[in-house]
Write a protein that holds these residues in place. Structure first.
Motif, mmCIF file in Angstrom:
data_model
loop_
_atom_site.group_PDB
_atom_site.id
_atom_site.type_symbol
_atom_site.label_atom_id
_atom_site.label_comp_id
_atom_site.label_asym_id
_atom_site.label_seq_id
_atom_site.Cartn_x
_atom_site.Cartn_y
_atom_site.Cartn_z
ATOM 1 N N LEU A 36 -25.726 -135.425 -0.696
ATOM 2 C CA LEU A 36 -24.817 -134.827 -1.904
ATOM 3 C C LEU A 36 -24.151 -134.438 -0.570
ATOM 4 O O LEU A 36 -24.458 -133.155 0.155
ATOM 5 N N ALA A 37 -22.630 -133.248 -1.177
ATOM 6 C CA ALA A 37 -21.611 -132.601 -0.297
ATOM 7 C C ALA A 37 -20.788 -132.032 -0.546
ATOM 8 O O ALA A 37 -20.294 -132.614 -1.679
ATOM 9 N N ARG A 38 -20.662 -131.068 -0.387
ATOM 10 C CA ARG A 38 -19.130 -130.044 -0.954
ATOM 11 C C ARG A 38 -17.806 -131.084 -0.495
ATOM 12 O O ARG A 38 -17.743 -131.062 1.030
ATOM 13 N N TRP A 39 -16.976 -131.079 -1.786
ATOM 14 C CA TRP A 39 -16.140 -131.854 -1.271
ATOM 15 C C TRP A 39 -15.075 -130.185 -0.656
ATOM 16 O O TRP A 39 -13.969 -129.421 -1.382
ATOM 17 N N GLY A 40 -14.824 -130.905 0.706
ATOM 18 C CA GLY A 40 -13.873 -129.082 0.662
ATOM 19 C C GLY A 40 -14.696 -129.044 2.523
ATOM 20 O O GLY A 40 -15.516 -128.316 2.722
ATOM 21 N N LEU A 41 -14.008 -129.024 3.243
ATOM 22 C CA LEU A 41 -14.943 -129.484 4.791
ATOM 23 C C LEU A 41 -15.158 -127.914 5.458
ATOM 24 O O LEU A 41 -14.078 -126.904 5.212
ATOM 25 N N THR A 42 -15.931 -127.429 5.966
ATOM 26 C CA THR A 42 -16.651 -126.283 6.029
ATOM 27 C C THR A 42 -17.445 -126.521 7.580
ATOM 28 O O THR A 42 -18.126 -126.542 7.021
ATOM 29 N N PRO A 43 -16.553 -126.599 8.618
ATOM 30 C CA PRO A 43 -17.209 -126.254 9.639
ATOM 31 C C PRO A 43 -17.754 -125.199 9.723
ATOM 32 O O PRO A 43 -18.278 -124.281 9.107
ATOM 33 N N ALA A 44 -19.554 -125.057 10.803
ATOM 34 C CA ALA A 44 -19.950 -123.752 10.958
ATOM 35 C C ALA A 44 -19.828 -122.882 11.329
ATOM 36 O O ALA A 44 -19.547 -121.819 11.803
ATOM 37 N N TRP A 45 -18.194 -122.890 12.329
ATOM 38 C CA TRP A 45 -17.616 -121.240 12.925
ATOM 39 C C TRP A 45 -16.474 -121.027 11.788
ATOM 40 O O TRP A 45 -15.707 -119.923 12.331
ATOM 41 N N LEU A 46 -16.423 -122.108 10.597
ATOM 42 C CA LEU A 46 -14.863 -121.039 9.951
ATOM 43 C C LEU A 46 -15.633 -120.191 9.356
ATOM 44 O O LEU A 46 -16.701 -120.256 8.446
ATOM 45 N N LYS A 47 -14.871 -119.065 9.247
ATOM 46 C CA LYS A 47 -14.923 -117.654 8.299
ATOM 47 C C LYS A 47 -14.620 -116.867 7.298
ATOM 48 O O LYS A 47 -14.922 -116.709 6.268
ATOM 49 N N ASP A 48 -14.396 -118.307 6.712
ATOM 50 C CA ASP A 48 -13.029 -117.591 5.242
ATOM 51 C C ASP A 48 -12.875 -119.027 4.823
ATOM 52 O O ASP A 48 -12.075 -120.470 4.889
#
Length: 203
Positions: A50-62
């Motif tokens: 299961l994954a969140r639909w909305g890509l969230t790289p580890a470096w993303l702050k916002d």
């Protein structure tokens, strides 16, 4: 651009993938931000998560800027997606998706008559000792209405495999798509809280 899709029926082959949630509930109205089922390759075998639909790289702050879609024509160069495209590709199983067409933007159901799989990319991100997954759906060029990139069985295996040459991955991004069924719907799907079979009520 596809902002809603549905996964309410699946076959035994999908359910037998390692990690498939035993308590997965049918969803008729999946929107960005929702938890969705994805398939990725792990040690040469398919694994469901299961994954969140909305890509969230580890470096993303916002975290208000988590893209739900990645455009096929720019994914190779875009910093947000290029590493995931090279190393972390996935599939998003679905029964179909929704489009709003015509001058009055009436909802329509678009399907292939069975289970289909959209191409996607995924990221893992750590939060307080846990690892969570996020995904973005690949969309076709503007001339194809930014529909999801749909892969057949052979193409799915190539998309997931880390052994697939880069040249073939680029070819997959530009494949002609199969013809899909389009059916006009009543307006139940316009209610974001509606998540049942009535979403597919014909017009």
């Amino acid at each position: 651009m596809t902002s809603r899709y549905a996964l309410f029926r699946w076959n035994r082959e999908l359910a037998e993938n390692a990690g498939f949630p035993a308590d997965l509930q049918p969803q008729w109205n999946v929107a960005p931000g929702a938890r969705v089922l994805m398939l990725r390759e792990e040690n040469g075998a398919r694994h469901a998560d299961l994954a969140r639909w909305g890509l969230t790289p580890a470096w993303l702050k916002d975290l208000s800027r988590t893209p739900a879609h990645a455009r096929t024509e720019t994914i190779v160069e875009q910093p947000m997606f290029r590493d995931a495209f090279a190393q972390r590709r996935c599939l998003l199983p679905a029964n179909g998706f929704y489009e709003w067409l015509g001058v009055r933007k009436r909802p329509h159901w678009v399907s292939g008559g069975g289970l289909i799989c959209f191409a996607g990319v995924w990221e893992a991100y750590p939060v307080e000792g846990h690892t969570y997954y996020s995904v973005a759906m690949l969309t076709q060029a503007a001339g194809d209405m930014r529909r999801p990139l749909i892969l057949d069985v052979q193409e799915q295996a190539q998309w997931l495999s880390n052994a697939t040459p880069a040249a073939r991955l680029l070819e997959l991004l530009q494949l002609p798509q199969a013809r899909l069924r389009v059916q006009a719907l009543a307006n139940f799907i316009n209610d974001p809280t509606c998540n049942g079979p009535e979403c597919l009520t014909p017009a």
